[in-house]
Design a protein around this motif. Structure first.
Motif, short mmCIF file in Angstrom:
data_model
loop_
_atom_site.label_atom_id
_atom_site.label_comp_id
_atom_site.label_asym_id
_atom_site.label_seq_id
_atom_site.Cartn_x
_atom_site.Cartn_y
_atom_site.Cartn_z
N PRO A 43 -21.45 1.18 5.63
CA PRO A 43 -20.01 1.25 5.91
C PRO A 43 -19.33 2.42 5.21
N CYS A 44 -19.83 2.80 4.03
CA CYS A 44 -19.18 3.89 3.28
C CYS A 44 -19.36 5.23 3.97
N ASN A 45 -20.34 5.34 4.87
CA ASN A 45 -20.54 6.58 5.62
C ASN A 45 -19.92 6.49 7.01
N SER A 46 -19.15 5.44 7.27
CA SER A 46 -18.67 5.22 8.63
C SER A 46 -17.52 6.14 8.99
N GLN A 47 -16.83 6.65 7.99
CA GLN A 47 -15.70 7.54 8.30
C GLN A 47 -16.11 8.99 8.17
N ASN A 48 -15.38 9.82 8.85
CA ASN A 48 -15.73 11.24 8.92
C ASN A 48 -15.32 11.97 7.64
N ARG A 49 -16.18 12.02 6.69
CA ARG A 49 -15.85 12.64 5.40
C ARG A 49 -17.15 12.92 4.64
N ASP A 50 -17.07 13.08 3.33
CA ASP A 50 -18.27 13.29 2.49
C ASP A 50 -19.29 12.18 2.73
N HIS A 51 -20.57 12.55 2.86
CA HIS A 51 -21.59 11.52 2.96
C HIS A 51 -21.96 11.03 1.57
N CYS A 52 -22.42 9.79 1.50
CA CYS A 52 -22.68 9.20 0.19
C CYS A 52 -23.91 8.30 0.23
N VAL A 53 -24.41 7.94 -0.95
CA VAL A 53 -25.40 6.88 -1.09
C VAL A 53 -24.84 5.91 -2.12
N ALA A 54 -24.91 4.61 -1.81
CA ALA A 54 -24.40 3.62 -2.74
C ALA A 54 -25.37 3.45 -3.91
N THR A 55 -24.84 3.40 -5.11
CA THR A 55 -25.65 3.33 -6.32
C THR A 55 -25.35 2.04 -7.06
N LEU A 56 -26.38 1.41 -7.55
CA LEU A 56 -26.23 0.11 -8.22
C LEU A 56 -25.48 0.25 -9.54
N ALA A 57 -24.42 -0.55 -9.72
CA ALA A 57 -23.65 -0.50 -10.96
C ALA A 57 -23.88 -1.75 -11.81
N ARG A 58 -24.15 -2.87 -11.14
CA ARG A 58 -24.28 -4.13 -11.90
C ARG A 58 -25.01 -5.18 -11.08
N VAL A 59 -25.85 -5.95 -11.75
CA VAL A 59 -26.48 -7.12 -11.14
C VAL A 59 -25.91 -8.34 -11.86
N GLU A 60 -25.33 -9.27 -11.10
CA GLU A 60 -24.79 -10.48 -11.72
C GLU A 60 -25.91 -11.44 -12.08
N HIS A 61 -25.55 -12.49 -12.82
CA HIS A 61 -26.51 -13.52 -13.21
C HIS A 61 -27.40 -13.94 -12.02
N THR A 62 -28.69 -13.80 -12.19
CA THR A 62 -29.65 -14.07 -11.11
C THR A 62 -30.60 -15.19 -11.51
N TYR A 63 -30.73 -16.19 -10.67
CA TYR A 63 -31.69 -17.26 -10.94
C TYR A 63 -32.95 -17.02 -10.13
N PHE A 64 -34.09 -17.13 -10.79
CA PHE A 64 -35.35 -17.09 -10.06
C PHE A 64 -35.76 -18.53 -9.84
N LEU A 65 -35.50 -19.03 -8.65
CA LEU A 65 -35.64 -20.46 -8.41
C LEU A 65 -37.09 -20.85 -8.17
N TRP A 66 -37.87 -19.91 -7.67
CA TRP A 66 -39.22 -20.24 -7.28
C TRP A 66 -40.05 -18.96 -7.31
N PRO A 67 -41.26 -19.00 -7.82
CA PRO A 67 -42.04 -17.77 -7.81
C PRO A 67 -42.52 -17.42 -6.41
N MET A 68 -42.74 -16.14 -6.16
CA MET A 68 -43.29 -15.74 -4.87
C MET A 68 -44.78 -15.48 -5.05
N CYS A 69 -45.59 -16.01 -4.15
CA CYS A 69 -47.03 -15.90 -4.31
C CYS A 69 -47.61 -14.77 -3.45
N ILE A 70 -48.72 -14.24 -3.91
CA ILE A 70 -49.39 -13.17 -3.16
C ILE A 70 -49.75 -13.70 -1.78
N GLY A 71 -49.46 -12.93 -0.76
CA GLY A 71 -49.75 -13.36 0.61
C GLY A 71 -48.53 -13.95 1.30
N GLU A 72 -47.53 -14.35 0.52
CA GLU A 72 -46.30 -14.85 1.12
C GLU A 72 -45.46 -13.67 1.60
#
Lengths: 339, 339, 339
Positions: A43-72
């Motif tokens: 969406p940030c590139n949707s208007q006719n202007r400077d092109h951009c890439v969104a850069t990560l500024a923050r990750v909020e509290h994240t729960y790892f509810l279940w492990p992911m297994c090889i092959g999944e």
């Protein structure tokens, strides 16, 4: 999420729930970050202007509810949930699918904040086109989350002077005993289009260092139960040396909290000034009682009390909403195997 | 190592013994090279002049004393032990730590020589600021090591014309039977900031080719017991084709010596001249008697005699200083699994 | 293949059968592509003019005759078998060698078409110096293959508008149920010297998506038995978003055919036009009867009939020339483990 007037179709189309199948369970952090960057960049590139890439500024509290297994197969669905003038909030859900049985499980929920940086001038933050919310309350709740995270970011910025100092022959169960660090010279293949370190790579290393600190303290295998916010304060440029240091912040009976600091300094700069690029807090949990950590210095005691506050807050949340996942010890090998 | 007058603090601070924890046992070569490059680059950028990155020129005889196992943490400590006008000698020690039991073992000791190359003009070698030694003998011993390695480097340069030629239907137990080679077109992700191939990557491939040659000759799994010097004669530029060829040089009763040659040529160059970029000699050992290699040609006989000389010299050293590590066969799988 | 007049020595020398040993069984696709690119690039740079790198345009029907196991060494031999004015046909054979027993097996035979692109202007296709054939029939057969592939390429280009659309709550055994897609933002480390996505990387992801689609449909593990042509229609530039989507095309009793489409669009482009970069058809086989796929829409029925045609054609070929390899189910884990 409805169409905003004046925005191109792509922004309005069923973007909110894109589902992508991938089979690299080890690249979960990296994938979440990448999918988040893609949905925020569009969406940030949707208007006719400077092109951009969104850069990560923050990750909020994240729960790892279940492990992911090889092959999944990991399914990642993303939704833009709020936009401020210069940032985009993205909700990412990761489901694991056992493709033989068809069973799906929610493994991971993450909220990420992105900032669009101009491709021409990387120090210029571009404006984000506003989204239209289906209900007024959605916008208000988003604004509240925006203000909360802004305050928290500023708070961790104040603590930027903290440095993890090595100690000779530390006693077991002290903070110094288990603290660990890792350095890396940033090469071309670690970088994004902007020639800055990929935040997904930093997230993965951060988790690795936290795992080492936890295992050293507890003398047993642990799993990352949750990540209590990662703040990216500053970009790390190609050619810098990245130092990732972790130390114990708090221990409860069955979990430990680890603080990880990411610093950078340029090799080709006579000042050699080091700056704090990112900071993360993560909870590692196990099924055995943890050895209690003994805070010694004034700063260690302060961090312990802060960690205790976060722990009690989270515990209250878990008891209300959901059960803390209790993973058996053996599943840790997954993380060790895939790093 | 004390502070040199006129050098910034970072050079004087307890740099000599930095300890970094990492959990990628498979990246040992790469890590050693990277940490060596970081510690050599720092002081060379301390003065107000051209910025540089230190580039690996030579790895001295390296003993692999103990294998590193998956899940163990590698501690790397580095120290600048000598500086000549244009080069830095770095001593790297790798310890493996079992983070559950706390047991540490010295797995690897390496001495590396770096040369600082200007970031503006990569063909310009910059000057190295001198270090101050705590005792006069340290400087003298360093100077002696510097002269010895310079002579050895020149000697391997003279042998640059040697080429590993493929032979049709070679007999078993001959040099031709087990010789192996591998090609690779150098892409952007193989390169350092200078757009040259990362030496750590070359070291890893070199070890891989040596392992294949040894297994082909011996029909059994082997481990790299030591690397008898790697000389980096010339840089390999992005876009080149890299050829890594290995052949048997010498066999004793329980070990074999393999010579590995690294050549490069540009794809986008009508002359297509091939140049020798690096050369390495490594000893692979096992617990079973080795089939004896039969040198056939004049050159093979010459290399066999030279290898015998190195073997006897090393054997004398081992009997004086330390015992040759005798690793069980099964541990080889580690290397195979992690490449 | 004999020397062409006016060509430098390297083109005439025993190029046709180069044998390279590598020990990364997981990188088979990547290796084949790389070795093909090297052998095609060399002659195209032999004349004094613009330098170029050969870029993969098409992979012909490829049979995977035997799986490669971890620890085995892959031998790749390549031969230039035909050159048109602007393209090079390369035959690649992959042999697996068990270096302990010395046993060799042909695991893979592939025919690839390369086009030389100027390093100065990537949109300029350079001329290929002609080869001299030892027999007239060789040239005629090559010309025939050249024309056939040109027709097939054009045909898949016409089908470029097809899009894999997600369907909510699809029924089992339908095309929609097993279709899968994967997105990726192209970073610097995915790219070749031209700053375009490496085709070897795309091939690997294509195979991965095909494997997920097949496992979802069949609820059992499968192996890729053959790849029925991959056409690279357009280059994917650094900074693009790559979408790789797979869907069932045809099912016989013991095999399934999957169509994989690779699309790209630029993030930094307000038009956000998506273009079809590549297309692949692959057969996955197993030892158990497959659930029959039910084509529903008009397009699905059309693709099913086309797939049936290819299946019958191939079956006739197998019965004439060779037996279809019947791999046990358990060998699939190899692919899963090495991706």
């Amino acid at each position: 999420l409805n169409s905003a007037p004046g925005l191109p179709d792509t922004y309005a189309r069923p973007q909110p729930l894109r589902s992508y199948a991938v089979s690299h369970p080890d690249l979960q952090d990296h994938m979440i970050e990448e999918v988040g960057a893609i949905i925020s960049t569009w969406p940030c590139n949707s208007q006719n202007r400077d092109h951009c890439v969104a850069t990560l500024a923050r990750v909020e509290h994240t729960y790892f509810l279940w492990p992911m297994c090889i092959g999944e197969v990991a399914h990642i669905s993303t939704e833009i949930t709020y936009t401020s003038e210069h940032s985009v909030e993205v909700q990412v859900n990761v489901m694991s699918e056992n493709i033989l049985t068809g069973t799906k499980k929610l493994t991971n929920k993450a909220t990420l904040w992105y900032v669009p940086l101009s491709l021409k001038n990387v120090d210029k933050v571009l404006e984000v086109p506003p989204v239209v919310y289906s209900r007024q309350e959605q916008e208000e709740a988003g604004q509240k989350r925006y203000k909360t995270q802004k305050l928290e970011r500023m708070e961790t910025k104040w603590r930027n002077e903290d440095v993890v100092q090595p100690v000779l022959n530390p006693e077991p169960n002290t903070v110094s005993y288990s603290q660990s660090s890792l350095i890396h010279m940033v090469g071309p293949s670690d970088c994004t289009l902007h020639s800055f370190v990929h935040e997904g790579v930093t997230m993965k290393l951060t988790d690795e260092v936290a795992g080492i600190v936890a295992a050293r303290h507890c003398k047993t295998n642990l799993v990352t139960a949750s990540v209590n916010a990662i703040n990216f304060h500053d970009k790390i440029r190609k050619g810098c040396i990245k130092t990732i240091s972790g130390r114990m912040a708090f221990t409860s009976n069955k979990s430990v909290e680890i603080e990880v600091l990411v610093d950078a300094n340029s090799v080709a700069d006579s000042s050699q000034k080091r700056y704090r690029a990112a900071m993360s807090l993560s909870q590692e949990g196990g099924s055995l009682p943890m050895p209690q950590r003994l805070p010694e210095t004034q700063n260690e005691k302060k961090r312990f009390e802060e960690g205790k506050g976060r722990y009690l807050q989270m515990k209250a949340k878990w008891q209300g909403h959901m059960k803390l996942p209790l993973w058996p010890k053996t599943q840790f090998t997954l993380r060790a195997g895939v790093v």
